[in-house]
Each structure stands twice: as structure tokens, then as C-alpha cells.
Design an enzyme around this catalytic site. Structure first.
Site, PDB file in Angstrom:
ATOM      1  NE  ARG A  23      -2.376  -1.414   3.446  1.00 29.99           N
ATOM      2  CZ  ARG A  23      -1.757  -0.835   4.447  1.00 29.99           C
ATOM      3  NH1 ARG A  23      -1.696   0.480   4.522  1.00 29.99           N
ATOM      4  NH2 ARG A  23      -1.204  -1.551   5.398  1.00 29.99           N
ATOM      5  CE1 TYR A  63       0.415  -5.866  -1.987  1.00 28.62           C
ATOM      6  CE2 TYR A  63      -0.699  -3.927  -1.101  1.00 28.62           C
ATOM      7  CZ  TYR A  63      -0.167  -5.195  -0.932  1.00 28.62           C
ATOM      8  OH  TYR A  63      -0.238  -5.799   0.296  1.00 28.62           O
ATOM      9  CE  LYS A  65      -6.364  -3.657   5.953  1.00 31.29           C
ATOM     10  NZ  LYS A  65      -5.288  -4.469   5.690  1.00 31.29           N
ATOM     11  CG  HIS A 108      -6.654  -3.137  10.740  1.00 35.26           C
ATOM     12  ND1 HIS A 108      -5.365  -2.692  10.853  1.00 35.26           N
ATOM     13  CD2 HIS A 108      -6.619  -4.134   9.831  1.00 35.26           C
ATOM     14  CE1 HIS A 108      -4.585  -3.383  10.047  1.00 35.26           C
ATOM     15  NE2 HIS A 108      -5.317  -4.270   9.422  1.00 35.26           N
ATOM     16  CB  SER A 151       0.973  -4.522   8.868  1.00 35.77           C
ATOM     17  OG  SER A 151      -0.165  -3.999   8.263  1.00 35.77           O
ATOM     18  CB  CYS A 154       1.468  -7.330  15.200  1.00 33.96           C
ATOM     19  SG  CYS A 154       2.521  -5.879  15.224  1.00 33.96           S
ATOM     20  CG  ASP A 175      -7.060  -7.268   7.352  1.00 41.30           C
ATOM     21  OD1 ASP A 175      -6.214  -6.893   8.187  1.00 41.30           O
ATOM     22  OD2 ASP A 175      -7.251  -6.692   6.277  1.00 41.30           O
ATOM     23  NE  ARG A 208       0.276  -8.675   2.018  1.00 36.41           N
ATOM     24  CZ  ARG A 208      -0.256  -8.266   3.156  1.00 36.41           C
ATOM     25  NH1 ARG A 208      -1.350  -8.821   3.623  1.00 36.41           N
ATOM     26  NH2 ARG A 208       0.335  -7.321   3.858  1.00 36.41           N
TER      27      ARG A 208
HETATM   28  O1  SAT Z   1      -2.339  -4.476   1.452  1.00 37.51           O
HETATM   29  S1  SAT Z   1      -3.426  -4.728   2.376  1.00 37.51           S
HETATM   30  O2  SAT Z   1      -3.905  -3.486   2.928  1.00 37.51           O
HETATM   31  O3  SAT Z   1      -4.529  -5.398   1.708  1.00 37.51           O
HETATM   32  C1  SAT Z   1      -2.867  -5.723   3.626  1.00 37.51           C
HETATM   33  C2  SAT Z   1      -2.190  -4.939   4.695  1.00 37.51           C
HETATM   34  O4  SAT Z   1      -1.281  -4.156   4.427  1.00 37.51           O
HETATM   35  O5  SAT Z   1      -2.576  -5.105   5.863  1.00 37.51           O
HETATM   36 MN    MN Z   2      -4.576  -5.513   7.699  1.00 31.90          MN
END
Ligand code: SAT
Ligand code: MN
Length: 591
Positions: A69, A197, A206, A226, A248, A250, A277, A375
Site C-alpha cells: 500500500r 497491488y 481497506k 481493523h 501489520s 504483528c 483482518d 501475499r
Molecule cells: O495491502 S493490504 O492493505 O490489503 C494488507 C495490509 O497491508 O494489511
Molecule cells: Mn490488515
């Protein structure tokens, strides 16, 4: 009933702007999906993997500068800057539409535009929201078919409800200099251009489920968070559900599907994964908080996924999975750093180059086969611990909320807040250390309230106010806890083994929720009495348990200084309740 006039006219206006060669409506059928997969393989957007070992699996590589991101290119576009708050990047809607329109203009020439009607949450549930994503990327379509409920049944539902989020995406030329991820909460719209991405382009994730949904949730009186959601079943068959927010890297995904450790096996716990998530939570007619996972898939980090960290995920990704930016092994399977078994003798790395173990770059650093943020996209329904309540319209009742971050010092393994208001303060003052995978100084603490720093679609001061208000509306609010699996000793070694062993802490949390055990008062909250955590079968190094729960007042006073600085960024918008909690913490620390 309406005939989807608004949807059709919006699709037409976007087509006029982006000028695709054709428009294809995604119906959710297996035939259409198979056709798209075939076309995507032919166009080399994806590679078919070894179908004997990985049936239904594909590999995709993003552009080299399009692997995560891009928070600095992500904007909240509200008419008033104040409504976006001091944390978000802001652009006036007029400016944003103009700027992005120039980039979208003709961006789909030579490609098809796919129309994806999708539901976040079970189709027809009061908890759910509908979006329609327009995209020129087959990879996006195939991912959205996993991550959301997409297709014709959603259009039928839309005829009843009419409301939907307008999501426009074009990969355009993947030019990072013209990349924009724009949110228009006042128009219920998202525009994303020049990225391929996941987090930037799977707009149901998100962008819709946190930033836009958060805005709607505040207006409509619910939560878009989240958080993972998991159920813990006791041998009696009784299941308690918890929701937990961690930044993220963790371990949210691992926690959501943990496998009970050997020492606790005798107790017969069973874990049910609801989500890893995102949690949408509403106060139901019983005055308690109920949660659904709006997603139907996992978009998880591959590196580090192995039989120890997450055996359930390993089982999940054996089929029907799209891998992104992992290493392609010679037998047409996939590999990543931290995988089980032998490292392949060679392969094709995430950048499409020949790779061998031990290769180094010009600075002598190891060249990774998989990108650290590689991923997999995989359906929840394939997960061995998937909850049987995934399709239930009211989701699951939440007994406890856990906030947590990665802190090598300071925060104890677990503590409980004194009450809801204090719990909101604990969430609002959450922080986590940067990992090597992130840009910036490793170990530097960054404040990340409720793990929502990059995902709050409006002024975060109002977000805190919303949290306080929701607590007042609940008859029986969940208890709020804080956990830190990452505390280290004086040599930098982790004091707590984590992974499945975390169940021992969840057990204590549930005991507290059910008033089964007492706890010790401390300046920061209630902490466990040593004997209340079941340590059967787990031997920690000498004094580790004591170190895990040490509260160093000097360090905490220093932390409070940083909290003060953070709170001050919100000026007079910050709810007074949080300043009250801040002062109360200082008083307790100085006592
Ligand atoms: O890239 S995503 O936002 O889908 C996953 C993440 O960074 O937590
Ligand atoms: Mn996330």
C-alpha cells in the site's frame, strides 16, 4: 424494485471516461471465472502453477515499485479539510476528481472494463454493504471473487437496497508518479489508478471496508475495525468470541487460526476462525456487540508462513489460491523465506529473475526469492478452522476486544483496562515498533491507534469520540485488553514463545470476562496473578514471567510524554475523556 438505473448510468459515464474496448459484467459463475483465468494466463497476468500439487492455484507478479500500500498516495477527499483530520492526507474533492480524471481518461483503451458487483458481508445481511468495482485488471477480478461475495445475487440485492459504493480502478500504466488512491466518503466513492497491488486495488478491502465503512459506521452507529475475529470453544461446546486489533506484521492472521499448544490439549479447546483482518460490529437488540467479517477470503503475508507459525493457513493455501510475488520453484510450485522444508536449488524470484539460494546484491545483502510483502489470496471456506457462523447475518457475539502492538520493552504481556473509557484510551494510545520490512528506523515506535492509523476515513478525534459513545450505548460492552507478544529480555530475546501458546493468555482474558479470576491492580490496568495463567507444558527461562509483567514507571512516564504529543495534534477536537484518562494515568504512575 428499480432497474439499477443509477448503476448503469454510472458505469456508462466511467466507460466514457476510461474508454475500454468492451464492458463485461461479472456474474459470479464458475464458467466465467474459468474463462477469465484462461485469458489471464494467455495474457501472462498470471501463471498456472503445478495443478497436481496446487490445484486451482496461480502466480502473479506485480510491478517492482508496486508491492505494498502506498500510504503517501492515499487521500481522504472531504469538502472540509478538518473532516479528514490531522492524520490523513487530504485533497478537496473537486481537485481530486479533476486530477484523477485526467489520468483515467482513455486509461482502459485496448482492455475490457469489468463490472464487479460485490457484497462485503453475507448477501442480504443488515450488517453488509454493497460495492461495485470497475476495473481493467483480470487479476483484480479474480482476487475480488475470492475476497468478496461477487456476482448476480448481489445485483438482485442491490435492486432492493439501491445504496452502493462506487469503486473505480484502472491499472493504467502502473506509473507510480501518477498513482492515486482517493476516497470520497461524502459521495460513497473510491477512485484508484496506476496500481495493481492488493491493498490499493481490491477496493472492497481497506478502502471500502475500513475507510469508507468507518465513515458510514460513525454516521449509522456501528464499528468498522481493523480486527481479527475468532471463537474459542470449550469442551462443553460453549464458544466465546473475541476481536483483536494489531498493526501489520504483528501476527493477526496467525492468532485468528491458532492451534492449541501441547500443554493445553488436555483441555480440549477448539478454535474457530471468523476473520483475520476486518470486523464490522453492531450493537444488537440484546445490548451486546456482534461482529461479522465482511470478507470471504484471506489476503495474507506469505513469508514466515510455515507449519509452526500457521499450520491451518498452510492447509488453506493448498488449492484455489492466487500467490503474488513469491518465488517460483522449478517444479512449478511456490516458495518463500521462512517456508518449511528444503530451499529450492533455484527458481524465479518475485522480480522474474533467475534466483539461487545465497545470492547477494552489490551491498552483500541476501537477495530474497519472495518479496517480504508477498501475499496469497485464498478463500476462508478452505480453512480447516473456518467458523460455521461465517454466513450468519448477525455474526457472533464479542466478549472481549484486544488491542496490541509490537513493543520489545514497556508493555506487559497482557493487561485489562479498568472500564470501557479507559479501554478506549488504551486503544487510542496503542503503538508499535517498525519492523525491518518497513521504511524508517527499525525499532522506532509509531503511534497506531486501534491499528487504524492508515485506515481511518475521517478525523481520528471524531473516531475516538465515536468509540466512547458506542460504549455508553451498550448494555453489556466487551471488556478491553492489551496484549504484547513481542517483549524481549536484556539480550533482545523474545520472552514469550507466541503462536499457539498465546491461547494461554486468551484463556485468562476469557476467565476475566466470566469473572472466574481476580487480578492485580497496576497503574496501567489489571494484570494477571502469576498462578492464573495456565503454564502446563511450557517452561520459560528463569524470571521470564516476572519480566513479562514488569511495569517500569520511569519508562511509562516517558511513554506518557509521547502520548501527550500525539494527543496535542488533535487540538481541541480530542475528547476530554481521553485527557482525563491521560491525567489519571499520570497520577497513578506518580503515586
Ligand atoms: O495491502 S493490504 O492493505 O490489503 C494488507 C495490509 O497491508 O494489511
Ligand atoms: Mn490488515
Amino acid at each position: 424494485m428499480n432497474d439499477l438505473k443509477e448503476l448503469k448510468s454510472w458505469v456508462n459515464s466511467c466507460a466514457k471516461l476510461c474508454q475500454p474496448d468492451s464492458i463485461i459484467w461479472i456474474d459470479g459463475s464458475a464458467e466465467q471465472k474459468a474463462r477469465l483465468e484462461k485469458e489471464a494466463v494467455e495474457s501472462q497476468e498470471i501463471t498456472l502453477l503445478n495443478q497436481e500439487k496446487l490445484p486451482g492455484c496461480f502466480l502473479h507478479r506485480t510491478a517492482i515499485n508496486d508491492v505494498a500500500r502506498t500510504e503517501h498516495l492515499t487521500f481522504i477527499c472531504t469538502r472540509k479539510k478538518h473532516d479528514a483530520g490531522p492524520i490523513n492526507n487530504w485533497m478537496p474533492p473537486k481537485v481530486a476528481y479533476k486530477k484523477a480524471s485526467a489520468i483515467f481518461k482513455g486509461s482502459m483503451k485496448g482492455r475490457a472494463m469489468y463490472v464487479i458487483p460485490f457484497s462485503m458481508g453475507p448477501v442480504g445481511s443488515e450488517f453488509s454493504k454493497i460495492g461495485v468495482e470497475l476495473t481493467d485488471s483480470r487479476y483484480v477480478v479474480l482476487n475480488m471473487l475470492i475476497m468478496s461475495r461477487a456476482g448476480e445475487e448481489v445485483l438482485k440485492q442491490l435492486q432492493k437496497t439501491q445504496e452502493f459504493t462506487k469503486c473505480l480502478h484502472s491499472k493504467a500504466d502502473l506509473d507510480i508518479n501518477r498513482r492515486l488512491i482517493l476516497h470520497f466518503p461524502e459521495d460513497n466513492a473510491i477512485w484508484s489508478v496506476n496500481s495493481g497491488y492488493g491493498g490499493n486495488v481490491l477496493l472492497g478491502k481497506k478502502c471500502l471496508s475500513l475507510r469508507i465503512a468507518g465513515y458510514l459506521a460513525k454516521r449509522e452507529g456501528w464499528f468498522a475495525e481493523h480486527m481479527l475475529i475468532m471463537g474459542i470453544e470449550e469442551p462443553s461446546g460453549h464458544i466465546e468470541y473475541i476481536a483483536a486489533a494489531f498493526p501489520s506484521a504483528c501476527g493477526k492472521t496467525n492468532l485468528a487460526m491458532l492451534v492449541p499448544p501441547e500443554g493445553l490439549k488436555r483441555k480440549g479447546y477448539r478454535i474457530w476462525t471468523v476473520g483475520d483482518d476486518i470486523a464490522w460490529m453492531r450493537i444488537d437488540s440484546d445490548g451486546t456487540l456482534w461482529a461479522i467479517n465482511p470478507e470471504s477470503g484471506f489476503f495474507g503475508v506469505a513469508p514466515g508462513t510455515n507449519a509452526k507459525s500457521n499450520p491451518s493457513m498452510l492447509a488453506t493455501i493448498k488449492k484455489d489460491t492466487i500467490f503474488t510475488n513469491v518465488l517460483l520453484a522449478p517444479d512449478n510450485t511456490v516458495w518463500w523465506e521462512g517456508a518449511d522444508g528444503r530451499t529450492p536449488e533455484s527458481g524465479v524470484d518475485w522480480q522474474g529473475r533467475t534466483w539461487k539460494p545465497g545470492m547477494t546484491d552489490e551491498n552483500g545483502k541476501p537477495i530474497k526469492g519472495a518479496h517480504p510483502n508477498a501475499r496469497f489470496t485464498t478463500p476462508i471456506s478452505n480453512c480447516p478452522s473456518a467458523s460455521f457462523r461465517l454466513e450468519q447475518h448477525h455474526g457472533v457475539p464479542i466478549s472481549a476486544i484486544i488491542f496490541g502492538g509490537r513493543r520489545s520493552h514497556l508493555t506487559p504481556l497482557v493487561f485489562e483496562s479498568f472500564n470501557w473509557q479507559h479501554g478506549v484510551f488504551v486503544g487510542a494510545t496503542m503503538a508499535s515498533e517498525r519492523t525491518a520490512a518497513q521504511v524508517g528506523k527499525v525499532g522506532e515506535v509509531r503511534r497506531d491507534p486501534m491499528a487504524m492509523l492508515p485506515f481511518c476515513g475521517y478525523n481520528m478525534a471524531d473516531y475516538f469520540r465515536h468509540w466512547l459513545k458506542m460504549g455508553r450505548r451498550m448494555l453489556n460492552p466487551p471488556k478491553i485488553f492489551h496484549a504484547n507478544w513481542f517483549r524481549t529480555d536484556e539480550h533482545g530475546k523474545f520472552l514469550w514463545p507466541g503462536y499457539g501458546e498465546n491461547l494461554r493468555i486468551l484463556e485468562w482474558i476469557l476467565d476475566r470476562c466470566n469473572n472466574k479470576v481476580e487480578a492485580v491492580d497496576s497503574p496501567i490496568g489489571y494484570i494477571p496473578r502469576a498462578h492464573d495463567i495456565d503454564m502446563t507444558g511450557l517452561r520459560l527461562p528463569a524470571r521470564a514471567q516476572e519480566k513479562l509483567f514488569t511495569i517500569n514507571k520511569t519508562d511509562w512516564l516517558e511513554e506518557a510524554e509521547d502520548v501527550k504529543k500525539f494527543f496535542k495534534r488533535f487540538g481541541k477536537d480530542l475528547p476530554q475523556e481521553l485527557w482525563k484518562e491521560y491525567k489519571a494515568l499520570l497520577r497513578r504512575l506518580k503515586k
